[in-house]
Design a protein around this motif. Structure first.
Motif, PDB file in Angstrom:
ATOM      1  N   LYS A 117       0.840  -1.202   0.000  1.00  0.00           N
ATOM      2  CA  LYS A 117       0.000   0.000   0.000  1.00  0.00           C
ATOM      3  C   LYS A 117       0.875   1.252   0.000  1.00  0.00           C
ATOM      4  N   PHE A 118       0.443   2.253  -0.769  1.00  0.00           N
ATOM      5  CA  PHE A 118       1.118   3.547  -0.753  1.00  0.00           C
ATOM      6  C   PHE A 118       0.086   4.655  -0.924  1.00  0.00           C
ATOM      7  N   THR A 119       0.462   5.853  -0.496  1.00  0.00           N
ATOM      8  CA  THR A 119      -0.367   7.028  -0.764  1.00  0.00           C
ATOM      9  C   THR A 119       0.444   7.964  -1.646  1.00  0.00           C
ATOM     10  N   LEU A 120      -0.277   8.748  -2.427  1.00  0.00           N
ATOM     11  CA  LEU A 120       0.368   9.656  -3.360  1.00  0.00           C
ATOM     12  C   LEU A 120      -0.457  10.931  -3.441  1.00  0.00           C
ATOM     13  N   GLU A 121       0.238  12.061  -3.431  1.00  0.00           N
ATOM     14  CA  GLU A 121      -0.426  13.348  -3.619  1.00  0.00           C
ATOM     15  C   GLU A 121       0.059  13.920  -4.940  1.00  0.00           C
ATOM     16  N   ALA A 122      -0.869  14.514  -5.697  1.00  0.00           N
ATOM     17  CA  ALA A 122      -0.505  15.089  -6.988  1.00  0.00           C
ATOM     18  C   ALA A 122      -1.311  16.355  -7.230  1.00  0.00           C
ATOM     19  N   GLU A 123      -0.722  17.227  -8.040  1.00  0.00           N
ATOM     20  CA  GLU A 123      -1.387  18.478  -8.410  1.00  0.00           C
ATOM     21  C   GLU A 123      -1.314  18.651  -9.917  1.00  0.00           C
ATOM     22  N   ASP A 124      -2.153  19.563 -10.393  1.00  0.00           N
ATOM     23  CA  ASP A 124      -2.105  20.040 -11.762  1.00  0.00           C
ATOM     24  C   ASP A 124      -2.245  18.891 -12.784  1.00  0.00           C
ATOM     25  N   PHE A 125      -1.356  18.816 -13.763  1.00  0.00           N
ATOM     26  CA  PHE A 125      -1.498  17.846 -14.845  1.00  0.00           C
ATOM     27  C   PHE A 125      -1.390  16.402 -14.354  1.00  0.00           C
ATOM     28  N   LEU A 126      -0.511  16.150 -13.373  1.00  0.00           N
ATOM     29  CA  LEU A 126      -0.394  14.792 -12.841  1.00  0.00           C
ATOM     30  C   LEU A 126      -1.697  14.378 -12.159  1.00  0.00           C
ATOM     31  N   ALA A 127      -2.297  15.279 -11.404  1.00  0.00           N
ATOM     32  CA  ALA A 127      -3.594  14.988 -10.769  1.00  0.00           C
ATOM     33  C   ALA A 127      -4.643  14.686 -11.832  1.00  0.00           C
ATOM     34  N   ARG A 128      -4.662  15.482 -12.888  1.00  0.00           N
ATOM     35  CA  ARG A 128      -5.605  15.273 -13.993  1.00  0.00           C
ATOM     36  C   ARG A 128      -5.433  13.879 -14.599  1.00  0.00           C
ATOM     37  N   ALA A 129      -4.193  13.507 -14.881  1.00  0.00           N
ATOM     38  CA  ALA A 129      -3.928  12.205 -15.508  1.00  0.00           C
ATOM     39  C   ALA A 129      -4.339  11.057 -14.581  1.00  0.00           C
ATOM     40  N   ILE A 130      -4.023  11.162 -13.306  1.00  0.00           N
ATOM     41  CA  ILE A 130      -4.385  10.113 -12.343  1.00  0.00           C
ATOM     42  C   ILE A 130      -5.904   9.983 -12.250  1.00  0.00           C
ATOM     43  N   LEU A 131      -6.593  11.100 -12.145  1.00  0.00           N
ATOM     44  CA  LEU A 131      -8.051  11.062 -12.032  1.00  0.00           C
ATOM     45  C   LEU A 131      -8.699  10.503 -13.304  1.00  0.00           C
ATOM     46  N   HIS A 132      -8.157  10.833 -14.464  1.00  0.00           N
ATOM     47  CA  HIS A 132      -8.660  10.304 -15.734  1.00  0.00           C
ATOM     48  C   HIS A 132      -8.560   8.777 -15.748  1.00  0.00           C
ATOM     49  N   GLU A 133      -7.413   8.257 -15.320  1.00  0.00           N
ATOM     50  CA  GLU A 133      -7.213   6.800 -15.333  1.00  0.00           C
ATOM     51  C   GLU A 133      -8.073   6.105 -14.276  1.00  0.00           C
ATOM     52  N   ILE A 134      -8.205   6.684 -13.102  1.00  0.00           N
ATOM     53  CA  ILE A 134      -9.063   6.086 -12.071  1.00  0.00           C
ATOM     54  C   ILE A 134     -10.512   6.053 -12.561  1.00  0.00           C
ATOM     55  N   ASP A 135     -10.941   7.103 -13.259  1.00  0.00           N
ATOM     56  CA  ASP A 135     -12.283   7.095 -13.848  1.00  0.00           C
ATOM     57  C   ASP A 135     -12.481   5.865 -14.730  1.00  0.00           C
ATOM     58  N   HIS A 136     -11.477   5.538 -15.541  1.00  0.00           N
ATOM     59  CA  HIS A 136     -11.581   4.358 -16.413  1.00  0.00           C
ATOM     60  C   HIS A 136     -11.919   3.095 -15.623  1.00  0.00           C
ATOM     61  N   LEU A 137     -11.361   2.972 -14.430  1.00  0.00           N
ATOM     62  CA  LEU A 137     -11.553   1.760 -13.624  1.00  0.00           C
ATOM     63  C   LEU A 137     -12.971   1.662 -13.078  1.00  0.00           C
ATOM     64  N   ASP A 138     -13.668   2.800 -13.091  1.00  0.00           N
ATOM     65  CA  ASP A 138     -15.070   2.831 -12.650  1.00  0.00           C
ATOM     66  C   ASP A 138     -16.032   2.935 -13.834  1.00  0.00           C
ATOM     67  N   GLY A 139     -15.501   2.770 -15.036  1.00  0.00           N
ATOM     68  CA  GLY A 139     -16.349   2.813 -16.226  1.00  0.00           C
ATOM     69  C   GLY A 139     -16.782   4.209 -16.630  1.00  0.00           C
ATOM     70  N   ILE A 140     -16.054   5.222 -16.160  1.00  0.00           N
ATOM     71  CA  ILE A 140     -16.390   6.613 -16.481  1.00  0.00           C
ATOM     72  C   ILE A 140     -15.442   7.107 -17.574  1.00  0.00           C
ATOM     73  N   LEU A 141     -16.004   7.600 -18.650  1.00  0.00           N
ATOM     74  CA  LEU A 141     -15.202   8.078 -19.775  1.00  0.00           C
ATOM     75  C   LEU A 141     -15.110   9.599 -19.759  1.00  0.00           C
ATOM     76  N   PHE A 142     -13.989  10.116 -20.225  1.00  0.00           N
ATOM     77  CA  PHE A 142     -13.788  11.569 -20.192  1.00  0.00           C
ATOM     78  C   PHE A 142     -14.852  12.301 -21.004  1.00  0.00           C
ATOM     79  N   THR A 143     -15.409  11.629 -21.996  1.00  0.00           N
ATOM     80  CA  THR A 143     -16.423  12.259 -22.846  1.00  0.00           C
ATOM     81  C   THR A 143     -17.679  12.641 -22.058  1.00  0.00           C
ATOM     82  N   THR A 144     -17.903  11.988 -20.913  1.00  0.00           N
ATOM     83  CA  THR A 144     -19.066  12.333 -20.087  1.00  0.00           C
ATOM     84  C   THR A 144     -18.818  13.612 -19.286  1.00  0.00           C
ATOM     85  N   LYS A 145     -17.572  14.086 -19.272  1.00  0.00           N
ATOM     86  CA  LYS A 145     -17.209  15.269 -18.492  1.00  0.00           C
ATOM     87  C   LYS A 145     -16.788  16.448 -19.355  1.00  0.00           C
ATOM     88  N   VAL A 146     -16.820  16.281 -20.666  1.00  0.00           N
ATOM     89  CA  VAL A 146     -16.365  17.333 -21.572  1.00  0.00           C
ATOM     90  C   VAL A 146     -17.303  18.537 -21.518  1.00  0.00           C
TER      91      VAL A 146
END
Length: 157
Positions: A117-146
């Motif tokens: 187990k690890f924790t990670l903090e991110a800001e700006d573009f890295l936060a965006r990329a991490i959140l985009h990928e986590i969305d994929h794991l929940d079946g959420i596509l970026f097109t639903t947020k455009v």
């Protein structure tokens, strides 16, 4: 290590909640290595397991900065703050880009390739990329947020 085929929208797996990773073995390590090679081959900054046809909570992010490659199994968002709006694309939607609003800051908890187990903090573009990928794991596509779709010229400008 191998380049995997990218699953394109509207494949069903892209809109499903993925199963948690339970086995941390050589097979998982190979999947992670293949995901990295695939992401680099297609010039991505992140890739989630459903994008290569796997129903597993696995995502990787590498925005080509000092953070290096971040491998996340079973990631959970612990905290978010702030707001940012910027362009996003997705390897499962080639040539499609849009403006998306996401938190500026994210704190996550995940497991590494060995199941630690690890924790990670991110800001700006890295936060965006991490959140985009986590969305994929929940079946959420970026097109639903455009908010607004972007042309190639707007991206380059």
């Amino acid at each position: 290590m191998a380049i995997r085929k990218i699953v394109m929208y509207p494949a069903d797996i892209l809109e499903q909640h993925c199963q948690e990773v339970k086995k941390f073995d050589r097979k998982l390590a190979k999947v992670l290595d293949d995901m990295y090679d695939t992401m680099i081959k297609y010039d991505g900054v992140g890739l989630a397991a459903p994008q290569i046809g796997l129903d597993l909570k696995i995502a990787i992010v590498d925005i080509d900065d000092e953070s290096g490659t971040i491998e996340m199994m079973n990631p959970r968002i612990l905290e978010t703050a702030g707001e940012q709006t910027g362009p996003e694309g997705c390897l499962s939607f080639p040539g499609l880009y849009g403006e998306v609003t996401r938190p500026f800051y994210v704190k996550i908890e995940a497991l590494d390739r060995l199941g630690r187990k690890f924790t990670l903090e991110a800001e700006d573009f890295l936060a965006r990329a991490i959140l985009h990928e986590i969305d994929h794991l929940d079946g959420i596509l970026f097109t639903t947020k455009v908010i607004r779709y972007l042309t190639e010229q707007e991206l380059e400008g």
